[in-house]
Design a protein around this motif. Structure first.
Motif, short mmCIF file in Angstrom:
data_model
loop_
_atom_site.label_atom_id
_atom_site.label_comp_id
_atom_site.label_asym_id
_atom_site.label_seq_id
_atom_site.Cartn_x
_atom_site.Cartn_y
_atom_site.Cartn_z
N THR A 55 0.86 -1.17 0.00
CA THR A 55 0.00 0.00 0.00
C THR A 55 0.90 1.23 0.00
O THR A 55 1.96 1.22 0.64
N ILE A 56 0.50 2.28 -0.70
CA ILE A 56 1.31 3.50 -0.75
C ILE A 56 0.52 4.65 -0.14
O ILE A 56 -0.64 4.88 -0.49
N TRP A 57 1.15 5.36 0.77
CA TRP A 57 0.57 6.55 1.38
C TRP A 57 1.27 7.80 0.86
O TRP A 57 2.50 7.83 0.70
N VAL A 58 0.47 8.87 0.65
CA VAL A 58 1.01 10.22 0.52
C VAL A 58 0.28 11.04 1.58
O VAL A 58 -0.87 11.44 1.40
N ARG A 59 0.93 11.23 2.71
CA ARG A 59 0.30 11.91 3.85
C ARG A 59 0.11 13.40 3.58
O ARG A 59 0.66 13.94 2.63
N GLY A 60 -0.64 14.03 4.47
CA GLY A 60 -0.89 15.46 4.31
C GLY A 60 0.36 16.30 4.42
O GLY A 60 0.41 17.42 3.90
N ASP A 61 1.38 15.79 5.10
CA ASP A 61 2.64 16.53 5.24
C ASP A 61 3.65 16.11 4.19
O ASP A 61 4.85 16.41 4.33
N SER A 62 3.21 15.44 3.14
CA SER A 62 4.11 14.90 2.13
C SER A 62 3.64 15.27 0.73
O SER A 62 2.53 15.76 0.54
N VAL A 63 4.52 15.03 -0.24
CA VAL A 63 4.18 15.25 -1.65
C VAL A 63 4.62 14.03 -2.45
O VAL A 63 5.43 13.22 -2.00
N CYS A 64 4.07 13.91 -3.65
CA CYS A 64 4.51 12.89 -4.59
C CYS A 64 4.50 13.54 -5.96
O CYS A 64 3.45 13.65 -6.61
N HIS A 65 5.66 14.00 -6.39
CA HIS A 65 5.77 14.75 -7.63
C HIS A 65 6.62 13.99 -8.65
O HIS A 65 7.50 13.21 -8.31
N SER A 66 6.32 14.28 -9.90
CA SER A 66 7.15 13.83 -10.99
C SER A 66 7.28 12.31 -11.04
O SER A 66 6.30 11.60 -11.08
N ALA A 67 8.52 11.79 -11.03
CA ALA A 67 8.72 10.35 -11.14
C ALA A 67 8.04 9.57 -10.02
O ALA A 67 7.72 8.39 -10.19
N CYS A 68 7.79 10.19 -8.90
CA CYS A 68 7.11 9.54 -7.79
C CYS A 68 5.73 9.03 -8.21
O CYS A 68 5.23 8.03 -7.68
N VAL A 69 5.11 9.70 -9.17
CA VAL A 69 3.78 9.30 -9.64
C VAL A 69 3.80 7.86 -10.15
O VAL A 69 2.81 7.13 -10.02
N LEU A 70 4.92 7.44 -10.73
CA LEU A 70 5.02 6.08 -11.24
C LEU A 70 4.95 5.04 -10.12
O LEU A 70 4.50 3.91 -10.33
N LEU A 71 5.37 5.40 -8.92
CA LEU A 71 5.23 4.49 -7.79
C LEU A 71 3.76 4.26 -7.47
O LEU A 71 3.35 3.13 -7.17
N LEU A 72 2.96 5.32 -7.55
CA LEU A 72 1.54 5.20 -7.26
C LEU A 72 0.87 4.19 -8.19
O LEU A 72 -0.03 3.45 -7.79
N ALA A 73 1.31 4.18 -9.45
CA ALA A 73 0.72 3.27 -10.42
C ALA A 73 0.86 1.82 -9.98
O ALA A 73 0.03 0.97 -10.31
N ALA A 74 1.91 1.50 -9.22
CA ALA A 74 2.23 0.11 -8.89
C ALA A 74 1.60 -0.40 -7.61
O ALA A 74 1.51 -1.61 -7.41
#
Length: 357
Positions: free
Chosen positions: A155-174
């Motif tokens: 499971t992948i979290w992006v908490r309220g105090d965090s960001v997921c930009h650019s290449a990080c988006v590819l992690l979400l896909a998985a």
């Protein structure tokens, strides 16, 4: 940004000859069971390279709880096999591993994702969370890490105090489940050390990644529109994705391919009635916990509390299938069958060099 919180929090719970190119960088009806289980298009995992490697552009820590307001656990100081195993050993008691990572997506992060998944499997830790905060990095490394994430049920979290930009988006896909509160942004891939002097040369460099990136998105159930954004949005800008876009692109909530497989498995093991109750809980959870009037002031812990208060109305945890019930990770240890591990006293598996495509 408004919450993209999917129900399955409830269930938490890449040349041989010549010079290698620089990594591409970015900155910032449960009723019918007739169809067979869909085939998961995962990329076969190469043998893990256990050669020594430091985390060069980020910090990682390991915690055995989802209770992040009380801290992120012990820092990961080494990616060596025995050090990771020691750091995760206590998580067998809770059945939950939360890997917090804050930094750039690099080859060492990809190695961390591969190694952590392997060790967690050996220890039988059944719930695994990647708690990410990243402004981007190497596209190749993100795809390599993503394939390891998809293979090892994270499971992948992006908490309220965090960001997921650019290449990080590819992690979400998985991820099997994507729990998103903080902003997710995307823009055009570039090679910061590119030697290109024209649009044609730059296009040729980027084209080398195109087929691999498209295949990556397809096998993880994400929309090809993500690829379009990563080739059109100017690098000097950042396109923050809306909640609707995250859902449309297959980047939030349950991974569609994994969800199909999960429904078939649960119907066989727990029954159609279980699935119907789970679906009813999901609808209520999304309406009452994901989108409350005070959503802007909430974070993961608040949504957890809301879900725990709601699930009893739908007969969860289910006495027949407690582990498969919503939010089962909060009911006690969830352990999976242990994988084979090296003999006692072994420093690590053989440090065999494996080329990652």
């Amino acid at each position: 940004m408004s919450f993209r919180w999917a129900f399955y929090l409830a269930c938490v719970l890449v040349v041989a000859c010549g010079r290698q190119p620089e990594p591409a960088q970015t900155s910032a009806n449960a009723g019918v069971m007739a169809p067979p289980a869909p085939e998961v298009q995962r990329k076969p995992q190469a043998e893990i390279d256990w050669s020594p490697m430091p985390l060069e552009a980020g910090d990682a820590s390991i915690d055995c709880s989802a209770d992040y307001p009380h801290g992120d656990g012990r820092p990961v100081l080494s990616l060596a096999y025995l050090d990771l195993r020691t750091a995760m050993q206590d998580c067998r008691a809770t059945g939950l591993l939360r890997l917090r990572y804050k930094g750039q997506i690099t080859p060492s992060f990809a190695a961390l994702a591969e190694r952590a998944g392997k060790v967690a499997g050996e220890l039988g830790i059944g719930k695994r969370i990647l708690d990410i905060d990243s402004g981007g990095g190497s596209v190749e490394s993100a795809m390599r890490a993503g394939d390891a994430i998809g293979e090892n049920d994270w499971t992948i979290w992006v908490r309220g105090d965090s960001v997921c930009h650019s290449a990080c988006v590819l992690l979400l896909a998985a991820g099997d489940m994507r729990v998103i509160v903080g902003p997710v942004g995307v823009h055009r891939m570039i090679r910061v050390k590119s030697t290109a002097t024209s649009r044609k040369e730059l296009g040729q460099e980027l084209r080398r990644l195109s087929d691999e990136l498209r295949n990556y998105l397809e096998r993880n159930g994400a929309s090809i529109e993500v690829y379009d954004l990563m080739t059109t949005v100017p690098n000097r800008t950042l396109r923050i994705l809306t909640d609707d876009e995250l859902e449309k692109f297959g980047l939030s909530g349950a991974n569609a391919v994994e969800d199909d497989l999960d429904r078939i498995r649960l119907a066989r093991r727990c029954g159609i009635e279980f699935l119907q109750r789970r679906d009813a809980f999901r609808r209520a959870y999304e309406a009452q916990c994901m989108q409350p009037a005070d959503a802007a002031s909430q974070d993961v812990a608040d949504i957890n509390a809301c879900g725990l208060g709601l699930r009893g109305r739908y007969g969860f945890p289910d006495p027949k299938c407690p582990v498969e019930s919503p939010m089962a990770e909060l009911d006690g240890a969830i352990l999976m069958p242990l994988q084979a591990s090296p003999p006692e006293g072994a420093d690590a598996p053989a440090a065999k060099r494996v080329a990652h495509p």
